[in-house]
Design an enzyme around this catalytic site. Structure first.
Site, short mmCIF file in Angstrom:
data_model
loop_
_atom_site.label_atom_id
_atom_site.label_comp_id
_atom_site.label_asym_id
_atom_site.label_seq_id
_atom_site.Cartn_x
_atom_site.Cartn_y
_atom_site.Cartn_z
N LYS A 50 0.84 -1.21 0.00
CA LYS A 50 0.00 0.00 0.00
C LYS A 50 0.87 1.25 0.00
CE LYS A 50 -3.85 -2.53 1.98
NZ LYS A 50 -4.54 -3.05 3.16
N GLN A 94 -4.65 -2.04 9.49
CA GLN A 94 -4.51 -3.32 8.81
C GLN A 94 -5.05 -4.46 9.68
OE1 GLN A 94 -3.26 -3.81 5.52
NE2 GLN A 94 -4.22 -5.78 5.91
N ASP A 117 -11.37 2.46 4.68
CA ASP A 117 -11.64 1.02 4.60
C ASP A 117 -13.15 0.75 4.56
OD1 ASP A 117 -9.92 -1.04 4.25
OD2 ASP A 117 -9.32 -1.21 6.35
#
Ligand code: NAD
Length: 291
Positions: A50, A94, A117
């Protein structure tokens, strides 16, 4: 293979579009804060990927790496600081988090305006309401983008999603049934009866289970589009890493029956990263005056 959907190529197009969108914006760059807790090998590689892609597009990424022993209060304090920081447009925590941390509470701690997200109740609620200001969960958004950019018809078509997780299955089902996409959606899971028969009716079959060979050729209708979300590590002595990646689909047997199919790796995975970048740019542009 002509029916292969190339996720790397489509993600590359999206990266170029995002780079062009932000190229002429004066002042600071878009910024995503990446939060990793612990040393899970898959998480280490996802966060590194990322960060690399962000740099290629012109997005700043700030890495926040916390030890495995981090308490919920310490993680919350970091998220509160990032929420309050006006130079941070986007926050990604994450998953998976270490077991002693509350994943759902953590997702909800992220400000909805920075929750790229899309896992907070605020953004999931907006998705239900078909509110375009929502940040949509990256993997489902990436899957829809793959389907659209590959010219697969969704309107009135039968879509079957295998898996009902908050990260993939549930938001994906909502996206596929929304107005404008207009698929007729069934969601299957570990308790579903007659899985093979339900799947065999699908024009678009999406598997997000995490088990190799979940989808076999007898479960796939001739001409269907098959999207394989699964990422499974199979021990492999020939590979330097000691493993190879496979999806949920028995690719060799299923591919000849499909109009379109995604490979693993190189299908859905790159799109998840592209959608994270897209959501970061969306957040940045929503507060940056445009010329
Ligand atoms: P999860 O474990 O949260 O959910 C798995 C789902 O599969 C559950 O809803 C369960 O009911 C269902 N399931 C389990 N066994 C089944 C069976 N025998 N028949 C039918 N359904 C069954 O997993 P997740 O987080 O949704 O991830 C699923 C897979 O997708 C994993 O392999 C994960 O690594 C992968 N994934 C890939 C990406 C990507 O970017 N490519 C992103 C997220 C997840």
């Amino acid at each position: 293979m002509s029916n292969l959907i190339d996720g790397n190529q489509i993600a590359g197009q999206i990266h170029a579009e995002l780079a062009a969108k932000i190229a002429n914006v004066k002042g600071r760059r878009p910024c995503v804060a990446l939060v990793r807790v612990g040393e899970d090998p898959a998480s280490i590689s996802y966060v590194a990927k990322k960060s690399k892609v962000a740099a290629e597009i012109g997005i700043e990424s700030r890495l926040n790496i916390l030890p495995e022993s981090t308490s919920q209060a310490e993680l919350d304090a970091l998220l509160d600081r990032l929420n309050a920081d006006d130079t941070v447009d986007a926050i990604l925590v994450q998953a998976p988090l270490p077991k002693h941390l509350d994943e759902q509470a953590t997702f909800n701690r992220v400000s909805p305006q920075k929750d790229v997200d899309g896992f907070s109740f605020a953004n999931l609620g907006k998705l239900c309401q078909e509110d375009k200001s929502a940040f949509t969960a990256c993997t489902p958004a990436g899957i829809l983008e793959l389907i659209k950019r590959s010219g697969v018809e969704t309107r009135g078509k039968r879509a079957v999603v295998i898996g009902r997780s908050l990260i993939v299955g549930k938001p994906l089902a909502l996206l596929l049934m929304q107005k404008g996409v207009d698929a007729t959606v069934s969601v299957c899971h570990s308790r579903s009866e007659n899985l093979a028969a339900v799947c065999a009716e699908a024009d678009i079959l999406i598997s997000a289970v995490g088990r190799p060979n979940t989808v076999t050729a007898d479960m796939v209708k001739e001409g269907a589009c098959v999207i394989d979300v699964g990422i499974n590590r199979i021990p492999c002595a020939e590979k330097k890493s000691g493993y190879r990646l496979v999806g949920d689909v028995d690719f060799e047997a299923v591919a000849p029956k499909c109009s379109k199919i995604t490979p693993v790796p190189g299908g859905v995975g790159p799109m998840t990263v592209a959608m994270l970048m897209s959501n970061t740019v969306k957040s940045f542009l929503s507060k940056t005056p445009q010329k």
